[in-house]
Design a protein around this motif. Structure first.
Motif, PDB file in Angstrom:
ATOM      1  N   ALA A 209       0.970  -1.144  -0.068  1.00 38.99           N
ATOM      2  CA  ALA A 209       0.042  -0.110   0.054  1.00 38.99           C
ATOM      3  C   ALA A 209       0.889   1.317  -0.060  1.00 38.99           C
ATOM      4  N   ILE A 210       0.389   2.168  -0.815  1.00 37.58           N
ATOM      5  CA  ILE A 210       1.059   3.673  -0.717  1.00 37.58           C
ATOM      6  C   ILE A 210      -0.049   4.531  -0.460  1.00 37.58           C
ATOM      7  N   THR A 211       0.229   5.528   0.430  1.00 37.21           N
ATOM      8  CA  THR A 211      -0.567   6.697   0.733  1.00 37.21           C
ATOM      9  C   THR A 211      -0.077   7.983   0.054  1.00 37.21           C
ATOM     10  N   ILE A 212      -1.039   8.730  -0.785  1.00 38.25           N
ATOM     11  CA  ILE A 212      -0.583  10.144  -1.118  1.00 38.25           C
ATOM     12  C   ILE A 212      -1.798  11.176  -0.701  1.00 38.25           C
ATOM     13  N   THR A 213      -1.429  12.390  -0.685  1.00 38.75           N
ATOM     14  CA  THR A 213      -2.432  13.340  -0.575  1.00 38.75           C
ATOM     15  C   THR A 213      -3.430  13.632  -1.526  1.00 38.75           C
ATOM     16  N   TRP A 214      -4.241  14.240  -1.426  1.00 36.20           N
ATOM     17  CA  TRP A 214      -5.312  14.582  -2.510  1.00 36.20           C
ATOM     18  C   TRP A 214      -4.917  15.681  -3.500  1.00 36.20           C
ATOM     19  N   LYS A 215      -3.886  16.640  -2.971  1.00 34.16           N
ATOM     20  CA  LYS A 215      -3.244  17.271  -3.692  1.00 34.16           C
ATOM     21  C   LYS A 215      -2.076  16.751  -4.546  1.00 34.16           C
TER      22      LYS A 215
END
Length: 417
Positions: A209-215
């Motif tokens: 899993a990777i997590t990124i910001t909405w921006k």
């Protein structure tokens, strides 16, 4: 009603409407104009009926259309009609997938293609998850694998399959009796008795899993796809690269692919292993020319043609690069044009971070190891509204095992007690 009657009646109504306007009787004039509209509609119906009737009368007559074209004012001649290109479904799905992953709304053909592909995928593979798994496009998966293989050349070199479910392969382990031999004329040829083993690749679940910001997610599509390829390629590459080299196999919990190091060390008497101990403070056993040739001698001659040498970067430059023959000549020849960082004994030396510290693997990976993708790679997303982030969880089922240990030899650093 004839056309002449229609025109006369219309002219009369228009004159009456004009007089009413001059007299200030606007409501009456509006009613009169509505009569004109009704008359126009009536005549239009009559004219259409007459045209249809005339068409039926001339139905048996074939009109020659050649040289009957009429130039339309302001128009442009059409000399070459370009047929629309057929839809490239792979590229179209890639674009639809990227748009969906970025939180965009799919419509029309994009939505139809996206739903079709993922319906077929979900029907073929069932997951116990509340999040819908979305099939990653083939083009993106190819990029992820390429990125992983760039970092782990042993992974790149193994033979790969894509068989859904369980893959079972027979392997020839030896001839118990009846091998080829010379005979006297009167002696019957002996029956051959072969020993076979079996490799079963039922699959190991691999997820990252990777997590990124909405921006960050709002980046342009042409930037988003390379970003996903790079992020997942690196993370998946670490897991697969280490598994091919030193994975614990089916006996591990959770189950892992079998690593080459693991398979060679598990053999009784470790016939394919040579040891040294460079870090022993009391009695160090350095890597020597003789130990390398001893390891090469353990590989079956039929595999030497495609063999390479694998070790992590530190081992290459602290052990192999400093190795000399009995006359003090370096055995390692730097060469970045052949797919590695150098050559030794005619074999390419490839840096692979999956190999354990100080361990050196020599062998033919394409002939001696098989890997199967039991389920293609998919990705599920999860939104975190308060944190304004989104998780991308990649998931696939893969497995791998050594097909023939005779294709490899391991120079192993003796672990410190």
């Amino acid at each position: 009603m004839t056309k002449e009657q229609y025109l006369n009646q219309r002219k009369k109504l228009m004159n009456e409407a004009e007089l009413l306007i001059n007299e200030g009787k606007f409501e009456d004039s509006e009613a009169k104009m509505n009569e004109v509209k009704t008359l126009d509609n009536k005549w239009e119906t009559i004219a259409l009926a007459n045209a249809n009737l005339n068409a039926l009368k001339d139905n048996a007559k074939v009109t020659e259309l050649e040289n009957k074209s009429v130039t339309v004012e302001g128009g442009k001649p059409v000399d070459n009609i370009v047929q629309p290109k057929p839809l490239d479904e792979k590229k179209a799905y890639e674009n639809a997938w990227a748009k969906y992953m970025q939180g965009g709304k799919l419509e029309g053909i994009e939505k139809e293609l996206f739903d079709k592909v993922n319906t077929e995928f979900s029907n073929a593979y069932t997951h116990d998850t509340t999040n819908t798994a979305i099939l990653i496009p083939e083009t993106v998966v190819a990029g992820i694998w390429k990125r992983a293989e760039e970092m782990y050349p042993l992974l790149a070199d193994v033979r790969k399959f894509s068989v859904s479910g369980t893959l079972t392969m027979k392997k020839h382990t030896g001839i118990a009796a009846g091998d080829a031999a010379f005979y006297d004329e009167a002696t019957a040829t002996a029956d051959e008795q072969n020993n076979f083993g079996e490799i079963t690749l039922s699959g190991c679940e691999l997820a990252k899993a990777i997590t990124i910001t909405w921006k960050l997610r709002s980046m342009a599509m042409e930037e988003f796809i390379p970003f996903i390829i790079n992020e997942l390629g690196e993370r998946v590459g670490v897991a697969l690269g280490k598994a091919v080299a030193s994975g614990k196999g089916a006996s591990a919990s959770p189950r892992e692919p079998e690593g080459v190091e693991t398979a060679l060390l598990a053999e009784s008497g470790t016939p394919q292993v040579v040891t040294y101990d460079p870090d022993n403070a009391t009695t160090p056993v350095p890597l020597t020319y003789k130990k390398v040739t001893e390891a090469i001698a353990k590989i079956h001659s039929s595999y030497l043609g495609g063999a390479a040498i694998y070790a992590n970067n530190a081992t290459i430059w602290t052990q192999l690069a400093n190795l000399t023959d009995d006359n003090g000549r370096p055995l390692f020849i730097p060469d970045v044009t052949s797919g590695g960082v150098g050559r030794m004994f005619g074999m390419v030396v490839k840096p692979d971070a999956g190999l354990s510290k100080n361990n050196i693997l020599i062998g033919n990976a394409s002939a001696g190891y098989i890997m199967n993708t039991n389920e293609p790679m998919s990705v599920a997303t999860e939104e975190h509204v308060k944190a304004r982030t989104v998780d991308y969880a990649a998931y696939t089922i893969v497995d791998g095992a050594v097909l023939d240990t005779k294709a490899f030899a391991l120079i192993r650093d003796i672990p410190t007690a």
